[in-house]
Design a protein around this motif. Structure first.
Motif, PDB file in Angstrom:
ATOM      1  N   ARG A 103      72.568  19.269  65.527  1.00 23.79           N
ATOM      2  CA  ARG A 103      73.406  20.457  65.763  1.00 23.79           C
ATOM      3  C   ARG A 103      73.143  21.521  64.702  1.00 23.79           C
ATOM      4  O   ARG A 103      73.067  22.706  64.998  1.00 23.79           O
ATOM      5  N   ILE A 106      69.957  23.400  65.413  1.00 18.36           N
ATOM      6  CA  ILE A 106      70.117  24.360  66.521  1.00 18.36           C
ATOM      7  C   ILE A 106      70.863  25.605  66.042  1.00 18.36           C
ATOM      8  O   ILE A 106      70.490  26.738  66.363  1.00 18.36           O
ATOM      9  N   GLU A 107      71.916  25.403  65.251  1.00 19.08           N
ATOM     10  CA  GLU A 107      72.672  26.542  64.717  1.00 19.08           C
ATOM     11  C   GLU A 107      71.808  27.395  63.796  1.00 19.08           C
ATOM     12  O   GLU A 107      71.868  28.626  63.827  1.00 19.08           O
ATOM     13  N   THR A 108      70.996  26.749  62.964  1.00 21.44           N
ATOM     14  CA  THR A 108      70.113  27.486  62.055  1.00 21.44           C
ATOM     15  C   THR A 108      69.066  28.256  62.833  1.00 21.44           C
ATOM     16  O   THR A 108      68.720  29.389  62.479  1.00 21.44           O
ATOM     17  N   ASP A 109      68.554  27.670  63.912  1.00 22.87           N
ATOM     18  CA  ASP A 109      67.601  28.371  64.780  1.00 22.87           C
ATOM     19  C   ASP A 109      68.175  29.692  65.272  1.00 22.87           C
ATOM     20  O   ASP A 109      67.494  30.714  65.283  1.00 22.87           O
ATOM     21  N   SER A 110      69.440  29.666  65.696  1.00 25.05           N
ATOM     22  CA  SER A 110      70.045  30.880  66.247  1.00 25.05           C
ATOM     23  C   SER A 110      70.224  31.939  65.173  1.00 25.05           C
ATOM     24  O   SER A 110      70.085  33.137  65.436  1.00 25.05           O
ATOM     25  N   ILE A 111      70.503  31.534  63.956  1.00 26.60           N
ATOM     26  CA  ILE A 111      70.676  32.485  62.851  1.00 26.60           C
ATOM     27  C   ILE A 111      69.343  33.102  62.454  1.00 26.60           C
ATOM     28  O   ILE A 111      69.253  34.282  62.112  1.00 26.60           O
ATOM     29  N   SER A 113      66.677  33.791  64.234  1.00 21.53           N
ATOM     30  CA  SER A 113      65.873  34.324  65.337  1.00 21.53           C
ATOM     31  C   SER A 113      65.057  35.526  64.890  1.00 21.53           C
ATOM     32  O   SER A 113      63.986  35.796  65.401  1.00 21.53           O
ATOM     33  N   GLU A 123      69.569  29.684  54.513  1.00 18.82           N
ATOM     34  CA  GLU A 123      69.850  28.656  55.512  1.00 18.82           C
ATOM     35  C   GLU A 123      69.156  27.341  55.179  1.00 18.82           C
ATOM     36  O   GLU A 123      69.717  26.263  55.387  1.00 18.82           O
ATOM     37  N   SER A 183      66.779  20.882  70.073  1.00 12.91           N
ATOM     38  CA  SER A 183      66.527  20.955  68.629  1.00 12.91           C
ATOM     39  C   SER A 183      65.020  21.026  68.351  1.00 12.91           C
ATOM     40  O   SER A 183      64.203  20.605  69.174  1.00 12.91           O
ATOM     41  N   LYS A 211      59.470  23.977  61.983  1.00  9.62           N
ATOM     42  CA  LYS A 211      59.428  25.320  62.568  1.00  9.62           C
ATOM     43  C   LYS A 211      58.051  25.952  62.394  1.00  9.62           C
ATOM     44  O   LYS A 211      57.524  26.594  63.309  1.00  9.62           O
TER      45      LYS A 211
END
Length: 430
Positions: A103, A106-111, A113, A123, A183, A211
């Motif tokens: 989770r 996934i949250e870090t991915d959205s931040i 972008s 992050e 993820s 990433k």
């Protein structure tokens, strides 16, 4: 004559049609392979959770993995990938990436972008801060306590791997799969995961390398090489010397700073022990693919020893690259000595020339990168003061540690040019 023209038009339409179909087939194959890889990783993650659960439930030691590998080999001899070593990796995979970690990824991915050096640093540091102190064992024990209330259902329930994992995490089976597949751990191959698992990296750094592997398309060999060369430290943690904030608008200044490394590490197998600038440059171009990999994401080779006639004088820029993300030319000057203030003036001159001679109306400001064999950071920062052009100053190191099998896979610039020529000739004469 008209029939011939009509025939040619129809043939052109058909050729375009076939090309489009072929492109879709190729893309479908990539999608299928990607989907199959993600499902295999999900399977390995579930297996790891299931084994860890029963190790904890029954008090089994490490030998259970060896016995399980033998049992699978005996009962399912056609099934591959379940050796003692691989099962151990599956358990490590599950232990290191419990659901709360997925989770957080996934949250870090959205931040993240939009690439921003400060965001990325913050992050990743958050992911390293110990917020995931609740290990899988604690979650398993919670599942054990819950199962005591339904003792009669336990044997049947925990014969199913998916139900076991769902019970551990107190979540629906389909929700677990959705989270896993969303993820970044689902986007790199198992060989790359094993490379990461074999290195004692903090959680945030593991996330960063995942990433990068996805974005750059690294193989597991390249990923291993980048970890061994401490790419994260060189690109994220190092205090970089540049004037990007003063000379470039945001967010381009952040992106340029992020893409800059210090030091750069180039493999010069075959170069002289005391390599001069020309020898270094020849080696850099000889394996251009590898060196663009070290330069970073989105760099394309433009020219070396690019000739410019300015007034009555001839000038030659060492290397000119183009970065697709920055939409800008990058002029690279190589110096076989430690940094001297006058080097910044020379590079500033070449930036002005490239801006005038090469830069198009849709290109951003040309960026200069000065690579030296060492620098006094205070002197370098003073030297940049007053320049209006964006300049970065980094050290570079020469390494001969690139694996032989990787070197042989990288084409020389002559081979690239030859293949390109053949392709163009073929395109002209179908």
């Amino acid at each position: 004559m008209e029939n011939n023209n009509e025939h040619n038009i129809k043939k052109g339409h058909f050729d375009a049609f076939v090309h489009a179909v072929g492109s879709e087939i190729e893309q479908a194959q990539v999608r299928l392979i990607t989907a199959a890889n993600a499902q295999m990783l999900f399977h390995y993650w579930k297996m790891g959770n299931y084994i860890l659960y029963h190790q904890n439930l029954h008090g089994w030691g490490g030998k259970i993995i060896k016995k399980l590998a033998q049992a699978i080999r005996f009962n399912y001899p056609e099934k591959k990938g379940y050796s003692e070593r691989n099962l151990t990796y599956m358990c490590q995979f599950a232990r290191l990436y419990p659901l709360n970690v997925l989770r957080s990824f996934i949250e870090t991915d959205s931040i993240l972008s939009v690439p921003n050096i400060q965001n990325i640093t913050n992050e990743v540091l958050k992911l390293n801060s110990g917020q995931f102190t609740q290990e899988l064992t604690a979650q398993i024990q919670s599942a054990d306590n819950q199962s005591l209330e339904i003792t009669q259902e336990v044997p049947a329930q925990f014969q199913n791997v998916e139900k076991t994992v769902a019970t551990i995490y107190k979540i629906k089976i389909e929700d677990i799969e959705d989270l896993f597949l969303a993820s970044p751990i689902a986007r790199i191959n198992w060989a790359s995961h094993m490379v990461i698992l074999n290195n004692p990296l903090p959680l945030g750094v593991r996330y960063w390398y995942m990433k990068q592997s996805v974005e750059m398309g690294w193989s597991s060999n390249v990923l291993k090489m980048q970890i061994e060369s401490n790419l994260y430290d060189r690109q994220i943690k190092s205090n970089k010397v540049n004037n990007f904030t003063a000379t470039l608008p945001a967010p381009q200044s952040d992106l340029a700073n992020y893409l800059l490394k210090d030091p750069y590490i180039f493999d010069l197998a075959g170069a002289k022990e005391k390599a001069d600038e020309r020898d270094i440059e020849e080696q850099l171009v000889k394996h251009v693919t590898h060196y663009l990999l070290e330069m970073g994401n989105g760099f394309a080779f433009v020219a070396r020893q690019k000739h410019f006639q300015i007034g009555d004088s001839d000038f030659f820029a060492d290397l000119i690259l183009y970065n697709i993300k920055l939409h800008a030319y990058v002029v690279v000057e190589l110096k076989a000595t430690p940094f001297k203030p006058e080097y910044a003036g020379q590079l500033n001159f070449y930036i002005n020339v490239v801006d005038d001679k090469l830069r198009g109306e849709n290109d951003n400001k040309t960026i200069g990168l000065l690579l030296c064999r060492g620098k006094d950071e205070v002197v370098a920062q003073y030297a940049l003061a007053g320049y209006d052009q964006p300049i970065g100053i980094s050290d570079y190191q020469l390494s001969k540690a690139v694996p032989e099998n990787l070197k042989s896979a990288l084409p020389s610039i002559e081979e690239v040019e030859e293949e390109l020529t053949l392709f163009l000739d073929k395109d002209k004469n179908p």
